[in-house]
Design an enzyme around this catalytic site. Structure first.
Site, PDB file in Angstrom:
ATOM      1  N   CYS A 164       0.810  -1.222   0.000  1.00  0.00           N
ATOM      2  CA  CYS A 164       0.000   0.000   0.000  1.00  0.00           C
ATOM      3  C   CYS A 164       0.844   1.274   0.000  1.00  0.00           C
ATOM      4  CB  CYS A 164      -0.970  -0.006   1.171  1.00  0.00           C
ATOM      5  SG  CYS A 164      -2.131  -1.368   1.053  1.00  0.00           S
ATOM      6  N   HIS A 166      -3.459   7.058   2.561  1.00  0.00           N
ATOM      7  CA  HIS A 166      -3.824   5.787   1.938  1.00  0.00           C
ATOM      8  C   HIS A 166      -5.220   5.398   2.412  1.00  0.00           C
ATOM      9  CE1 HIS A 166      -3.956   1.722   0.653  1.00  0.00           C
ATOM     10  NE2 HIS A 166      -3.834   1.229   1.871  1.00  0.00           N
ATOM     11  N   ASN A 184     -10.032  -0.298  -0.898  1.00  0.00           N
ATOM     12  CA  ASN A 184      -8.572  -0.196  -0.832  1.00  0.00           C
ATOM     13  C   ASN A 184      -7.990  -0.716  -2.149  1.00  0.00           C
ATOM     14  OD1 ASN A 184      -5.843  -0.440  -0.343  1.00  0.00           O
ATOM     15  ND2 ASN A 184      -6.063  -1.426   1.656  1.00  0.00           N
TER      16      ASN A 184
END
Ligand code: UT7
Length: 340
Positions: A119, A259, A289
């Site tokens: 990520c 994020h 996500n």
């Protein structure tokens, strides 16, 4: 540590791409034992995009984003010097996806490579790309964050399948001509959390076999709670430190771009920093996500609001653990950008 010298790499354009198919919480309710109420209250996610077309993969989403980016910045593909692709879902283990993207966009004079930082992939790629521009040798660098998480998500595991989606975002880095650009960064990767968020098989430690497939080890495995805690701490600490050492306050910062892993993580970070949510970019409710793509997808959606000199802090946390923050000053008037 001494402050980094004022840098000369700027983001000259941004474009995102998400596939058409919308995977809703209602559809997930048919696949695993879950509920829209649980997903929405525990994560903030309402839907995600999934790449469903046969024969299409990560590089295709990236190529779509880059084609849009080149069109709006009026740059020819053959003018690109370098392509850096943050991804954990490469088309193939090798060759790397950056080279495939170059071939799909016609970047015939470029080279490229992938960065695997989960990520934090976009932050790592942006940091790397900035160094190439600052060297003076590279004038046009593509930095891409892209993941086709649907290719490694176990749609029988309710703890992970509700979280992830597919998407891509790409920025063009150029030498700055107006004093605005990437100012500072804090990058970390300690390997301490690698068991908590991992695809266990398929690499040299556990090569693919009938047993690894039967044990479902080619999918994302996550222990959510420790990752959640570490993500809040990692992003909060990185943002706090970068603000302190650049002598900027919450009032100075126009946008925090975290994020997008969980709305509760984002809220916890902004609470810990006492940073108003109105200045926090968040689109997790529509995309989930998307791993390396979340930050450029946010910047893309907010582009028309961004003004030259806006102070922006990007922050991410992901598997490894990897994490960090990048502080930049936006370099162009997003309201003037013509999107085709
Ligand atoms: O992107 C990089 C990093 N990734 C992250 O930052 C993700 C970090 N972690 C998280 O976002 C959260 O930990 C999750 C959203 C993954 C899970 O939320 P949680 O509040 O930590 O829940 P939990 O894992 O502690 O599970 C609580 C309960 C469990 O049931 P029991 O044991 O209390 O009976 C789970 O089995 O919720 C259950 N559960 C679900 N229930 C309905 C887990 N997933 C689901 C689900 N639907 N989809």
């Amino acid at each position: 540590m001494t402050l980094m010298a004022r840098t000369s790499a700027k983001i000259a354009g941004i474009q995102g791409y998400v596939p058409e198919y919308v995977l809703t919480n209602a559809e997930l309710e048919q696949m695993v034992e879950t509920s829209d109420e649980w997903i929405t209250s525990r994560t903030g996610i309402q839907e995600r995009r999934i790449l469903k077309e046969d024969g299409k993969a990560t590089s295709d989403m990236a190529a779509e984003a880059v084609k849009g980016l080149l069109a709006k910045t009026n740059i020819k593909p053959e003018d690109i010097d370098l392509t850096i692709c943050g991804t954990v879902t490469p088309d193939t283990v090798f060759p790397d996806t950056a080279n495939t993207i170059n071939s799909k966009i016609g970047a015939s004079n470029a080279w490229g490579f992938d960065i695997n930082a989960a990520c934090s992939g976009f932050l790592y790629a942006l940091s790397t790309g900035a160094r190439f521009v600052e060297s003076g040798k590279y004038k046009k660098v593509l930095v891409i964050g892209v993941d086709m998480m649907s290719s490694i998500v176990d749609y029988q595991d309710r703890a992970t399948c509700i979280l992830f989606g597919d998407g891509a975002g790409a920025v063009l880095l150029e030498p700055s001509d107006n004093g605005f650009g990437i100012v500072d960064e804090i990058m970390r990767g300690d390997g301490q959390g690698r068991d908590y968020l991992i695809m266990k098989a398929g690499g040299s430690l556990n090569p693919p076999s009938a047993e690894t497939v039967a044990r479902r080890e080619h999918f994302v495995h996550q222990e959510g709670k420790p990752v959640f805690k570490a993500a809040v701490k990692g992003m909060t600490d990185a943002v706090r430190l970068i603000m302190e050492r650049n002598d900027i306050t919450n009032d100075d910062v126009s946008w925090l771009v975290p994020h997008q892993a969980n709305k509760r993580i984002i809220s916890s970070v902004s609470n810990a920093l006492d940073f108003p949510l109105a200045k926090v970019m968040m689109n997790i409710e529509r995309y989930g996500n998307t791993t390396a793509a979340t930050i450029p997808l946010c910047l893309w959606e907010w582009e028309s609001k961004l003004q030259p000199g806006d102070k922006i802090i990007l922050t991410a946390f992901g598997g490894g653990f990897t994490w960090g923050a990048i502080y930049l000053e936006w370099s162009y008037d997003g309201a003037l950008v013509v999107n085709s």
